[in-house]
Design a protein around this motif. Structure first.
Motif, PDB file in Angstrom:
ATOM      1  N   UNK A   1       0.839  -1.204   0.000  1.00 49.92           N
ATOM      2  CA  UNK A   1       0.000   0.000   0.000  1.00 49.92           C
ATOM      3  C   UNK A   1       0.877   1.258   0.000  1.00 49.92           C
ATOM      4  N   UNK A   2       0.406   2.263  -0.733  1.00 52.06           N
ATOM      5  CA  UNK A   2       1.062   3.570  -0.835  1.00 52.06           C
ATOM      6  C   UNK A   2       2.408   3.526  -1.547  1.00 52.06           C
ATOM      7  N   UNK A   3       2.649   2.452  -2.292  1.00 47.19           N
ATOM      8  CA  UNK A   3       3.876   2.356  -3.079  1.00 47.19           C
ATOM      9  C   UNK A   3       3.568   1.662  -4.402  1.00 47.19           C
ATOM     10  N   UNK A   4       4.155   2.158  -5.499  1.00 44.16           N
ATOM     11  CA  UNK A   4       3.975   1.499  -6.781  1.00 44.16           C
ATOM     12  C   UNK A   4       5.163   1.844  -7.672  1.00 44.16           C
ATOM     13  N   UNK A   5       5.379   0.999  -8.669  1.00 44.49           N
ATOM     14  CA  UNK A   5       6.502   1.174  -9.590  1.00 44.49           C
ATOM     15  C   UNK A   5       6.019   1.101 -11.036  1.00 44.49           C
ATOM     16  N   UNK A   6       6.727   1.805 -11.890  1.00 50.25           N
ATOM     17  CA  UNK A   6       6.416   1.744 -13.320  1.00 50.25           C
ATOM     18  C   UNK A   6       6.829   0.392 -13.882  1.00 50.25           C
ATOM     19  N   UNK A   7       5.992  -0.096 -14.807  1.00 55.14           N
ATOM     20  CA  UNK A   7       6.357  -1.263 -15.569  1.00 55.14           C
ATOM     21  C   UNK A   7       7.050  -0.843 -16.843  1.00 55.14           C
ATOM     22  N   UNK A   8       6.879  -1.647 -17.885  1.00 53.08           N
ATOM     23  CA  UNK A   8       7.578  -1.391 -19.141  1.00 53.08           C
ATOM     24  C   UNK A   8       6.901  -0.348 -20.028  1.00 53.08           C
ATOM     25  N   UNK A   9       5.606  -0.099 -19.799  1.00 49.94           N
ATOM     26  CA  UNK A   9       4.877   0.817 -20.683  1.00 49.94           C
ATOM     27  C   UNK A   9       4.029   1.794 -19.875  1.00 49.94           C
ATOM     28  N   UNK A  10       4.638   2.466 -18.892  1.00 50.24           N
ATOM     29  CA  UNK A  10       3.875   3.314 -17.962  1.00 50.24           C
ATOM     30  C   UNK A  10       3.482   4.673 -18.539  1.00 50.24           C
ATOM     31  N   UNK A  11       4.091   5.089 -19.625  1.00 48.53           N
ATOM     32  CA  UNK A  11       3.827   6.435 -20.144  1.00 48.53           C
ATOM     33  C   UNK A  11       2.363   6.608 -20.519  1.00 48.53           C
ATOM     34  N   UNK A  12       1.752   7.690 -20.001  1.00 52.15           N
ATOM     35  CA  UNK A  12       0.351   7.952 -20.320  1.00 52.15           C
ATOM     36  C   UNK A  12      -0.621   7.307 -19.350  1.00 52.15           C
ATOM     37  N   UNK A  13      -0.102   6.631 -18.338  1.00 52.40           N
ATOM     38  CA  UNK A  13      -0.939   5.990 -17.328  1.00 52.40           C
ATOM     39  C   UNK A  13      -0.573   6.502 -15.946  1.00 52.40           C
ATOM     40  N   UNK A  14      -1.530   6.432 -15.007  1.00 50.50           N
ATOM     41  CA  UNK A  14      -1.223   6.701 -13.613  1.00 50.50           C
ATOM     42  C   UNK A  14      -2.019   5.744 -12.737  1.00 50.50           C
ATOM     43  N   UNK A  15      -1.512   5.488 -11.531  1.00 50.29           N
ATOM     44  CA  UNK A  15      -2.178   4.587 -10.597  1.00 50.29           C
ATOM     45  C   UNK A  15      -2.117   5.176  -9.200  1.00 50.29           C
ATOM     46  N   UNK A  16      -2.890   4.580  -8.305  1.00 48.49           N
ATOM     47  CA  UNK A  16      -2.800   4.890  -6.884  1.00 48.49           C
ATOM     48  C   UNK A  16      -3.019   3.588  -6.118  1.00 48.49           C
ATOM     49  N   UNK A  17      -2.486   3.531  -4.904  1.00 51.15           N
ATOM     50  CA  UNK A  17      -2.704   2.348  -4.056  1.00 51.15           C
ATOM     51  C   UNK A  17      -2.900   2.849  -2.626  1.00 51.15           C
ATOM     52  N   UNK A  18      -4.065   3.421  -2.400  1.00 50.64           N
ATOM     53  CA  UNK A  18      -4.379   3.978  -1.081  1.00 50.64           C
ATOM     54  C   UNK A  18      -4.907   2.919  -0.133  1.00 50.64           C
ATOM     55  N   UNK A  19      -5.474   1.861  -0.700  1.00 48.21           N
ATOM     56  CA  UNK A  19      -5.989   0.752   0.099  1.00 48.21           C
ATOM     57  C   UNK A  19      -5.418  -0.551  -0.448  1.00 48.21           C
ATOM     58  N   UNK A  20      -5.274  -1.536   0.410  1.00 47.63           N
ATOM     59  CA  UNK A  20      -4.729  -2.828  -0.013  1.00 47.63           C
ATOM     60  C   UNK A  20      -5.600  -3.460  -1.089  1.00 47.63           C
ATOM     61  N   UNK A  21      -6.930  -3.252  -0.992  1.00 46.15           N
ATOM     62  CA  UNK A  21      -7.862  -3.946  -1.864  1.00 46.15           C
ATOM     63  C   UNK A  21      -7.994  -3.323  -3.246  1.00 46.15           C
ATOM     64  N   UNK A  22      -7.518  -2.096  -3.420  1.00 50.38           N
ATOM     65  CA  UNK A  22      -7.869  -1.349  -4.617  1.00 50.38           C
ATOM     66  C   UNK A  22      -6.645  -0.805  -5.336  1.00 50.38           C
ATOM     67  N   UNK A  23      -6.661  -0.889  -6.670  1.00 51.28           N
ATOM     68  CA  UNK A  23      -5.521  -0.419  -7.474  1.00 51.28           C
ATOM     69  C   UNK A  23      -6.075   0.146  -8.789  1.00 51.28           C
ATOM     70  N   UNK A  24      -6.686   1.321  -8.770  1.00 46.82           N
ATOM     71  CA  UNK A  24      -7.273   1.880  -9.990  1.00 46.82           C
ATOM     72  C   UNK A  24      -6.211   2.386 -10.959  1.00 46.82           C
ATOM     73  N   UNK A  25      -6.516   2.239 -12.226  1.00 49.23           N
ATOM     74  CA  UNK A  25      -5.617   2.689 -13.302  1.00 49.23           C
ATOM     75  C   UNK A  25      -6.301   3.813 -14.074  1.00 49.23           C
ATOM     76  N   UNK A  26      -5.627   4.937 -14.205  1.00 48.54           N
ATOM     77  CA  UNK A  26      -6.145   6.029 -15.025  1.00 48.54           C
ATOM     78  C   UNK A  26      -5.386   6.078 -16.343  1.00 48.54           C
ATOM     79  N   UNK A  27      -6.141   6.030 -17.425  1.00 48.00           N
ATOM     80  CA  UNK A  27      -5.577   6.161 -18.759  1.00 48.00           C
ATOM     81  C   UNK A  27      -5.742   7.629 -19.134  1.00 48.00           C
TER      82      UNK A  27
END
Lengths: 115, 113
Positions: free
Chosen positions: A52-78
């Motif tokens: 929680x509260x930590x994330x890393x870019x993968x191989x194609x992260x450009x143009x995307x964003x994420x958040x991990x405020x809760x253990x259960x949830x990992x939304x992706x914004x395009x």
């Protein structure tokens, strides 16, 4: 039953609009991932989070964003900066990071079409 | 970027045939090799996670072997059934990129009754 829920199944957006894909898990897994699939290609890693509260870019992260405020949830914004957003998006989770031999559990995916 | 290759890209067999396909991955800095089965309209499901050179895993009629020194894994299906029709994905984790699983493009198997 525990599992991963992605919503919606199909999503249509106009070019220039940001869109957020939902991913929720009730498996109590620490790690979560977003992959993208395009025809004829393997799954490509966009972002991942091992805690929680930590994330890393993968191989194609450009143009995307994420958040991990809760253990259960990992939304992706395009975002509108993603040049080719039309694709099939898969969310996954694992008990620990895959570096610890933990298999991935996948959601059913969201097919995003941007016109 | 590390490369994971699967062959063949697609395969058509008759019910009852045995079949196998290959996953090639970097032989240096190996940590784990995963196999997944992805049926149409479903989500991928894990078959095996393999970590040791010479490892052999089995699940029903499906088995897998691992050679980390030469960088390949074989997936075998004995006596294929129509319900085995799916895309089979392998994925590699190297010790230098913990947390990142690199997927091959998959082998699509069609089993004709």
């Amino acid at each position: 039953d525990g599992g991963i829920t992605q919503s919606p199944k199909y999503l249509f957006r106009k070019e220039g609009q940001n869109v957020t894909l939902s991913c929720e898990q009730n498996l109590n897994h620490d790690a979560m991932y977003w992959y993208r699939q395009d025809p004829g290609q393997g799954l490509r890693l966009i972002y991942y989070s091992q805690i929680v509260n930590d994330f890393q870019k993968g191989d194609i992260a450009e143009g995307y964003s994420v958040s991990r405020e809760k253990k259960e949830s990992f939304p992706l914004t395009v975002t509108s900066a993603q040049k080719n957003p039309t694709a099939f998006y898969l969310c996954a989770s694992s008990r620990t990071g895959t570096g610890y031999n933990s298999p991935l559990h996948f959601g059913n995916g969201t097919r995003l079409t941007v016109t | 970027i590390l490369n994971v290759e699967q062959s063949p890209q697609s395969l058509h067999v008759q019910e009852g045939d045995s079949t196998n396909f290959t996953c090639s991955f970097p032989s240096s800095n190996f940590y784990a090799l995963h196999w997944y089965r992805w049926e149409t309209a479903k989500s991928p499901e894990a078959l095996f996670v393999m970590t040791l050179n010479g490892d052999e895993k089995k699940k029903g009629r499906i088995s897998a072997t691992l050679n980390t020194k030469e960088g390949y894994s074989y997936l075998y299906i004995k006596g294929s059934q129509p319900e085995d029709s799916a895309t089979y994905l392998c994925a590699f984790t190297g010790s230098s990129n913990t947390g990142k699983l690199i997927f091959g493009q998959g082998t699509t198997l069609q089993v004709k009754p």
